[in-house]
Design a protein around this motif. Structure first.
Motif, short mmCIF file in Angstrom:
data_model
loop_
_atom_site.label_atom_id
_atom_site.label_comp_id
_atom_site.label_asym_id
_atom_site.label_seq_id
_atom_site.Cartn_x
_atom_site.Cartn_y
_atom_site.Cartn_z
N SER A 1 15.56 69.94 36.63
CA SER A 1 15.80 68.41 37.64
C SER A 1 14.72 68.85 38.03
O SER A 1 14.30 67.71 38.72
N HIS A 2 14.58 69.96 38.91
CA HIS A 2 13.69 70.34 39.63
C HIS A 2 12.24 70.22 39.90
O HIS A 2 11.50 68.87 40.17
N ILE A 3 12.00 70.06 38.54
CA ILE A 3 10.92 70.37 37.50
C ILE A 3 10.45 68.29 36.92
O ILE A 3 9.32 68.11 37.78
N VAL A 4 11.64 67.99 36.96
CA VAL A 4 11.59 66.41 36.72
C VAL A 4 10.96 65.35 37.93
O VAL A 4 10.48 65.08 37.51
N LEU A 5 11.88 66.19 38.75
CA LEU A 5 12.00 65.12 40.57
C LEU A 5 10.18 65.46 40.69
O LEU A 5 9.36 64.62 41.34
N GLN A 6 9.63 66.70 40.58
CA GLN A 6 8.14 66.92 40.95
C GLN A 6 6.72 66.17 40.51
O GLN A 6 6.73 65.84 40.81
N VAL A 7 7.40 65.64 38.95
CA VAL A 7 6.62 65.62 37.62
C VAL A 7 6.45 63.92 38.44
O VAL A 7 6.01 62.86 38.70
N LEU A 8 7.62 63.16 38.92
CA LEU A 8 8.09 62.11 39.02
C LEU A 8 7.60 61.40 40.21
O LEU A 8 6.81 60.78 40.54
N MET A 9 7.00 62.74 41.37
CA MET A 9 6.78 62.09 42.16
C MET A 9 4.55 61.82 42.78
O MET A 9 4.41 62.09 43.35
N ASN A 10 5.16 62.84 41.21
CA ASN A 10 3.65 62.42 41.19
C ASN A 10 2.90 60.91 40.71
O ASN A 10 1.38 60.92 39.49
N TYR A 11 4.17 60.13 40.32
CA TYR A 11 3.45 58.82 40.24
C TYR A 11 1.90 58.45 40.50
O TYR A 11 1.35 57.78 39.48
N LYS A 12 1.70 58.83 41.40
CA LYS A 12 0.48 57.77 41.99
C LYS A 12 -0.61 58.06 41.02
O LYS A 12 -1.32 57.91 40.72
N GLN A 13 -0.70 60.03 41.00
CA GLN A 13 -1.04 60.57 39.33
C GLN A 13 -1.41 59.70 38.08
O GLN A 13 -2.13 59.32 37.44
N LEU A 14 0.35 59.17 37.82
CA LEU A 14 0.30 59.65 36.30
C LEU A 14 0.13 57.78 36.23
O LEU A 14 -0.12 57.37 35.55
N GLY A 15 0.35 57.30 37.35
CA GLY A 15 0.57 55.30 36.61
C GLY A 15 2.34 55.59 36.46
O GLY A 15 2.60 56.36 36.23
N ARG A 16 2.45 53.92 36.68
CA ARG A 16 3.75 53.90 36.86
C ARG A 16 4.44 53.96 35.02
O ARG A 16 5.15 54.25 34.99
#
Length: 578
Positions: free
Chosen positions: A99-114
């Motif tokens: 869950s921790h890794i998933v949450l941190q990746v989601l928080m980079n949504y600006k870099q990844l895009g929707r």
């Protein structure tokens, strides 16, 4: 074109399909057709579901310190230009997912895009069986709600539930709030009613307050206010926000008596309403009071065909203003004051009804707290006192304004001078006029007209003449009745010379006004009539006349008049020889 569109929305349909294939039918009663916003224009504010640092700062920190998160974000970002199946792209990270890794990746949504963010979350959910921590579920509900992906949000909740996951009250309250903001009140209500049966989750205060917020503040039909009342009565311990939401809803739909009862009940419970709720309550009560004193419907039955007419209410009512004053004093005792706008609205309505005792009580509070509206409040009260001709009270309050170093507006000076002139206190009016000059507040036509009429009534032609000439010198044109009054006094006292001087000054001022306004025909006729009377305007008026006609290309039309005036102004040969 079709390929690019399919690539853009393929992940969203994949996400919905994953949720729908792995979950039970949606518990929401109404079907929705969410409008998907452009990812470039989506709101990127910090989500309300997590008390974390700024996502941008967090992503930078995580990218440096946590290699799995940085690697996953790098791979997903690089795959935008060259589409690769996420299974083969992130296959090496299956075992280390949490869950921790998933949450941190989601928080980079600006870099990844929707699109890539949703695609990653779908893949991570399938790998982990949607066994996420509460913070991940809350974050994802907030993420989907902000982008108006309500179908995906519903499917996500049901998918977590189908995998024996836990949906918190906070996640459901976020969902309710976003549904309410988009006008989906029935869906939000359905979700609230089925929280315990479907999600085995008992509503907490956060859920109750969000539901009341949706039903009371967002709903405009008024059909759900009774439902909101029943929900409120089901709360074991209502808090400030519960009461404030229900107060706004009751006032919004005209249930003022019930709103006052709830306000009193809130006071007995030792709770203080929010400032916005107090502002709304007082504003609506003032508006209701103003409507009470406006017009009333009367049914005429004596006619062959009965009809309804509107008649003004002669006797002003005060049914709604009394509770408003009580609410103001009650919240003041609790250490809360409404906004300046609402205070001014309350003072204005009290002055209209003649409730001067209550006005002074509120004005005292405003002065003690040194609010920004104290000057405007004094001005409104001064005008009301002058209108009702409360001379002593107005004089005392005016002196109070000067002692507080407040600068009275022109309308305040005019109100005082007009009141003193009407009651025959010309000496006091003259003193106020002198104070006005010392405070560098320029008088207008209302000021001079009131004084001229007052001195004319007592037949003081000298003071009336001086004031009228001063008025003309400042560019103000007096009213016809004021001019005729002074002219009559001058002729009665044998001052024909002053009468002619006054008439010439008035005619010149009217001519100058026509020239400035570009009224060429009126200016031409006025100058012609002046020359016939033997009146010659001063040089600045002549220049204004010439410039006005020259501006509009009609100087030839006015040249004859100007030449006649110049000839009349030249001395005769006899005068030159002598």
């Amino acid at each position: 074109m079709s390929c690019s569109r399919a690539r853009q929305h393929g992940t969203l349909s994949l996400l919905s399909n994953v949720f729908k294939n792995s979950s039970k039918p949606s518990l929401f009663s109404s079907n929705s057709n969410p409008s998907i916003s452009n990812p470039k224009t989506t709101t990127t504010k910090r989500p309300t579901s997590l008390a974390t640092h700024n996502p941008r700062e967090t992503s930078l920190t995580v990218s440096i310190a946590s290699s799995p998160v940085a690697s996953i974000c790098c791979l997903l970002s690089s795959s935008v230009k060259e589409p690769v199946k996420i299974e083969s792209l992130l296959g090496d990270y299956k075992e280390m997912l949490n869950s921790h890794i998933v949450l941190q990746v989601l928080m980079n949504y600006k870099q990844l895009g929707r699109v890539k963010t949703l695609e990653f979350f779908s893949w991570a959910g399938m790998q982990m069986g949607f066994k996420f921590d509460d913070c991940v579920i809350e974050y994802m509900v907030d993420f989907l709600g902000r982008r108006k992906l309500f179908d995906d949000m519903k499917c996500f909740l049901m998918t977590v539930l189908a995998h024996n996951g836990r949906v918190t009250c906070r996640a459901l309250s976020i969902c309710i709030r976003f549904l309410g903001r988009q006008g989906r009140f029935r869906e939000a209500l359905c979700l609230f009613q089925e929280m315990e049966t479907k999600f085995n989750c008992r509503p907490d205060s956060f859920v109750y307050n969000n539901m009341l917020y949706v039903l009371c503040k967002k709903d405009t039909s008024g059909e759900l206010i009774d439902v909101a009342l029943s929900i409120f009565r089901g709360i074991e311990s209502p808090d400030t926000y519960s009461y404030s939401n229900i107060l706004v809803g009751l006032c919004k739909f005209g249930r003022f008596e019930t709103a006052i009862e709830f306000f009193q009940e809130m006071g007995r419970a030792g709770l203080v309403p929010t400032r916005s709720a107090v502002n709304f309550l007082l504003r609506e009560l003032c508006l209701l009071s103003a409507k009470e004193g406006a017009v009333n419907e009367v049914r005429v039955q004596s006619s062959r065909k009965p009809y309804t007419i509107l008649v003004p209410n002669v006797g002003p009512k005060s049914g709604a203003i009394r509770p408003a004053v009580g609410v103001f004093l009650a919240v003041f005792d609790l250490g809360l004051l409404p906004s300046n706008y609402v205070i001014i609205q309350l003072i204005t309505e009290l002055c209209r009804l003649g409730k001067m005792k209550e006005v002074f009580e509120i004005l005292k509070v405003v002065e003690e707290r040194k609010l920004n509206c104290v000057a405007e409040g004094y001005s409104i009260v001064m005008q009301a006192l002058c209108e009702y001709r409360f001379v002593e009270e107005a004089s005392h309050l005016f002196g109070r304004m000067l002692s507080l170093e407040l600068k009275p507006k022109l309308v305040v000076y005019n109100s005082i001078i007009c009141m003193l002139c009407k009651v025959g206190r010309l000496d006091d009016a003259q003193r106020v006029f002198q104070i006005m000059s010392k405070k560098r507040c320029l008088p207008d036509s209302v000021t001079y007209t009131a004084l001229v009429h007052a001195y004319g009534e007592v037949r003081n032609w000298e003071a009336a003449y001086d004031l009228l000439m001063e008025m003309l010198g400042l560019g103000w044109i007096p009213h016809f009745h004021a001019y005729t009054l002074v002219d009559k006094l001058l002729r009665e006292h044998g001052r024909i010379d002053l009468s002619n001087k006054l008439e010439r000054k008035l005619e010149s001022q009217i001519l100058h006004k026509h020239c400035k306004a570009g009224q060429l025909e009126a200016a031409y006729e006025k100058l012609k009539s002046m020359l016939e009377k033997g009146f010659y305007p001063p040089m600045y008026v002549r220049d204004a006349f010439e410039n006005a006609f020259q501006k509009y290309g009609k100087l030839e039309l006015a040249r004859e008049l100007l030449q006649n005036m110049d000839k009349a102004c030249e001395p005769s040969k006899t005068e030159i020889s002598s």
